[in-house]
Design a protein around this motif. Structure first.
Motif, PDB file in Angstrom:
ATOM      1  N   ASN A   8      47.917  15.363  16.525  1.00  0.00           N
ATOM      2  CA  ASN A   8      47.300  14.381  17.426  1.00  0.00           C
ATOM      3  C   ASN A   8      48.269  13.933  18.500  1.00  0.00           C
ATOM      4  O   ASN A   8      47.916  13.831  19.677  1.00  0.00           O
ATOM      5  N   THR A   9      49.511  13.667  18.088  1.00  0.00           N
ATOM      6  CA  THR A   9      50.505  13.201  19.053  1.00  0.00           C
ATOM      7  C   THR A   9      50.741  14.239  20.139  1.00  0.00           C
ATOM      8  O   THR A   9      50.683  13.937  21.342  1.00  0.00           O
ATOM      9  N   PHE A  63      45.533   2.698  16.547  1.00  0.00           N
ATOM     10  CA  PHE A  63      44.968   1.642  17.371  1.00  0.00           C
ATOM     11  C   PHE A  63      45.822   0.387  17.312  1.00  0.00           C
ATOM     12  O   PHE A  63      45.995  -0.305  18.309  1.00  0.00           O
ATOM     13  N   GLU A  64      46.405   0.106  16.128  1.00  0.00           N
ATOM     14  CA  GLU A  64      47.251  -1.077  16.033  1.00  0.00           C
ATOM     15  C   GLU A  64      48.498  -0.926  16.872  1.00  0.00           C
ATOM     16  O   GLU A  64      48.956  -1.871  17.493  1.00  0.00           O
ATOM     17  N   LEU A  65      49.060   0.282  16.866  1.00  0.00           N
ATOM     18  CA  LEU A  65      50.287   0.496  17.631  1.00  0.00           C
ATOM     19  C   LEU A  65      50.008   0.601  19.119  1.00  0.00           C
ATOM     20  O   LEU A  65      50.926   0.442  19.930  1.00  0.00           O
ATOM     21  N   ALA A  66      48.738   0.868  19.483  1.00  0.00           N
ATOM     22  CA  ALA A  66      48.441   1.197  20.872  1.00  0.00           C
ATOM     23  C   ALA A  66      48.830   0.082  21.822  1.00  0.00           C
ATOM     24  O   ALA A  66      49.499   0.310  22.827  1.00  0.00           O
ATOM     25  N   PHE A  67      48.404  -1.165  21.476  1.00  0.00           N
ATOM     26  CA  PHE A  67      48.625  -2.244  22.442  1.00  0.00           C
ATOM     27  C   PHE A  67      50.099  -2.534  22.635  1.00  0.00           C
ATOM     28  O   PHE A  67      50.542  -2.826  23.749  1.00  0.00           O
ATOM     29  N   SER A  68      50.887  -2.459  21.545  1.00  0.00           N
ATOM     30  CA  SER A  68      52.306  -2.728  21.768  1.00  0.00           C
ATOM     31  C   SER A  68      52.966  -1.597  22.549  1.00  0.00           C
ATOM     32  O   SER A  68      53.873  -1.849  23.344  1.00  0.00           O
ATOM     33  N   SER A  86      47.476   6.670  24.418  1.00  0.00           N
ATOM     34  CA  SER A  86      46.931   5.967  23.257  1.00  0.00           C
ATOM     35  C   SER A  86      45.443   6.235  23.098  1.00  0.00           C
ATOM     36  O   SER A  86      44.959   6.443  21.985  1.00  0.00           O
ATOM     37  N   GLY A  87      44.718   6.216  24.226  1.00  0.00           N
ATOM     38  CA  GLY A  87      43.281   6.435  24.157  1.00  0.00           C
ATOM     39  C   GLY A  87      42.940   7.798  23.591  1.00  0.00           C
ATOM     40  O   GLY A  87      42.107   7.926  22.680  1.00  0.00           O
ATOM     41  N   THR A  88      43.595   8.852  24.131  1.00  0.00           N
ATOM     42  CA  THR A  88      43.309  10.187  23.623  1.00  0.00           C
ATOM     43  C   THR A  88      43.761  10.322  22.170  1.00  0.00           C
ATOM     44  O   THR A  88      43.103  10.986  21.369  1.00  0.00           O
ATOM     45  N   GLY A  89      44.890   9.666  21.816  1.00  0.00           N
ATOM     46  CA  GLY A  89      45.345   9.715  20.428  1.00  0.00           C
ATOM     47  C   GLY A  89      44.343   9.117  19.465  1.00  0.00           C
ATOM     48  O   GLY A  89      44.034   9.684  18.410  1.00  0.00           O
ATOM     49  N   SER A 104      42.194  11.160  16.649  1.00  0.00           N
ATOM     50  CA  SER A 104      42.290  10.852  15.217  1.00  0.00           C
ATOM     51  C   SER A 104      40.930  10.481  14.648  1.00  0.00           C
ATOM     52  O   SER A 104      40.641  10.766  13.492  1.00  0.00           O
ATOM     53  N   LEU A 105      40.052   9.866  15.468  1.00  0.00           N
ATOM     54  CA  LEU A 105      38.697   9.586  15.003  1.00  0.00           C
ATOM     55  C   LEU A 105      37.905  10.874  14.858  1.00  0.00           C
ATOM     56  O   LEU A 105      37.177  11.067  13.883  1.00  0.00           O
ATOM     57  N   ALA A 106      38.065  11.784  15.850  1.00  0.00           N
ATOM     58  CA  ALA A 106      37.266  13.017  15.817  1.00  0.00           C
ATOM     59  C   ALA A 106      37.706  13.921  14.680  1.00  0.00           C
ATOM     60  O   ALA A 106      36.883  14.533  14.004  1.00  0.00           O
ATOM     61  N   ARG A 107      39.021  14.032  14.470  1.00  0.00           N
ATOM     62  CA  ARG A 107      39.510  14.927  13.419  1.00  0.00           C
ATOM     63  C   ARG A 107      39.468  14.278  12.053  1.00  0.00           C
ATOM     64  O   ARG A 107      39.563  14.957  11.047  1.00  0.00           O
TER      65      ARG A 107
END
Lengths: 161, 183
Positions: free
Chosen positions: B135-136, B51-56, B118-121, B125-128
């Motif tokens: 995940n990637t 999530f931290e990397l998502a926005f960048s 990013s959203g699916t990633g 990661s939350l689900a697993r």
């Protein structure tokens, strides 16, 4: 650690652009989905299809507009931080005004001035709300003053006789 | 003769003991200077989360797309207006229109792909409950399928295959676990 959750200034622009784009796509997607649903001919399948088509067409545009706004705002913010050498709400307010002006540049100077005013007022409201919330939130950490305790008050009054 | 002549760097030979720092009398082999030493807050993981990397990542895609699309639009605009024989202010406006339109299109397309990835990633990661290369690769495949999902089954599957190939190549190139597996 909250104060380290934002990137340092040049990379903050990319982060804010991405965040704004995401907000625009998600918010715009929901909004356009409802709009497309309502504007489609009756019948649930046609409505869902209409909703999907509208989202596909319009949501990226909304996202792009938000991203441009966020990127320009963050650029001005980082520039002001660099020039003034401090971080405070005034930077945000001035950046909001400058962003409003720049994004209306195609419509002439009076439109730029009006947009700058709107942008500045909007950011001033947001920053004011943030300051208010942080002030209320910090009340819980206020240390008790010894002068408020009852026996100290009595002691102080007694000693003034 | 000053006070420190008969004292080694670690204070093991005590001359004037009272003037030495109490921090100097330890065995230096306790220090491990090979590994970098970082302080982590409670429960924090060593790597930055998705999530931290998502926005960048999303921001970089949008800005990169805007640059690429803007450059393509500029090139096309200059060519088209030269072919059509426009000059002066009209030409400038036309070139600007080409640039901004193409820039906005590519930027929003790449941005939407980045948001989906990013959203699916993050959701995977939350689900697993764990974060790794699966995940990637999975979110790359899902993004490819989803992005082309409205263009017919064949294009959808092709999109999914492209997404899978890109993320697999990225993982094969950069992931330490897969490299160690093949050593």
């Amino acid at each position: 650690m909250e104060e380290y959750s934002r990137e340092p200034c040049p990379w903050r622009i990319v982060d804010d652009c991405g965040g704004a784009f995401t907000m625009g796509v998600v918010g715009g997607g929901v909004f356009q989905a409802i709009k497309g649903f309502r504007n489609a001919p009756s019948g649930i399948q046609r409505r869902l299809l209409g909703s999907l088509v509208t989202v596909k067409d319009r949501a990226p545009i909304v996202g792009g507009n938000f991203a441009v706004w966020g990127g320009v705002f963050s650029t001005f913010d980082c520039t002001l931080v660099y020039l003034r050498k401090k971080e405070d709400p005034w930077n945000s307010i001035m950046s909001g005004a400058a962003t409003g002006a720049v994004l209306a540049a195609r419509n002439g100077i009076p439109a730029m001035a009006g947009n700058a005013l709107v942008g500045g007022v909007l950011l001033a409201l947001i920053e004011g709300a943030q300051i208010l919330i942080s002030k209320i939130g910090s009340e819980q950490f206020k240390p008790a003053s010894p002068m408020d305790l009852d026996y100290v008050k009595g002691f102080a009054e007694g000693s003034q006789q | 003769m000053n006070d420190y002549d008969n004292v080694s760097a670690y204070g093991t030979t005590r001359g004037r003991a009272s003037t030495l720092s109490p921090y100097l009398n330890f065995d230096p082999s306790y220090l491990d200077t090979q590994q970098p030493e970082f302080i982590f807050p409670e429960g924090a993981s060593r790597q930055r989360g998705r999530f931290e990397l998502a926005f960048s990542q999303i921001g970089a895609s949008v800005m990169g797309g805007a640059t690429i699309g803007g450059a393509t639009g500029l090139y096309n605009g200059i060519r088209q207006t030269a072919l059509a024989g426009h000059t002066g202010k009209l030409r400038m406006t036309q070139v600007l229109n080409y640039t901004m339109k193409q820039g906005a299109n590519v930027a929003s397309s790449l941005g939407v792909i980045a948001v989906m990835y990013s959203g699916t990633g993050v959701l995977l990661s939350l689900a697993r409950g764990s974060d790794d290369e699966v995940n990637t690769v999975a979110s790359g495949a899902i993004t490819g399928l989803l992005y082309k999902s409205s263009a017919g089954l064949k294009t959808c599957l092709k999109g999914g295959a492209v997404g899978l190939a890109l993320t697999s190549a990225y993982c094969a190139y950069t992931s330490d676990r897969i490299r160690n597996f093949f050593k």
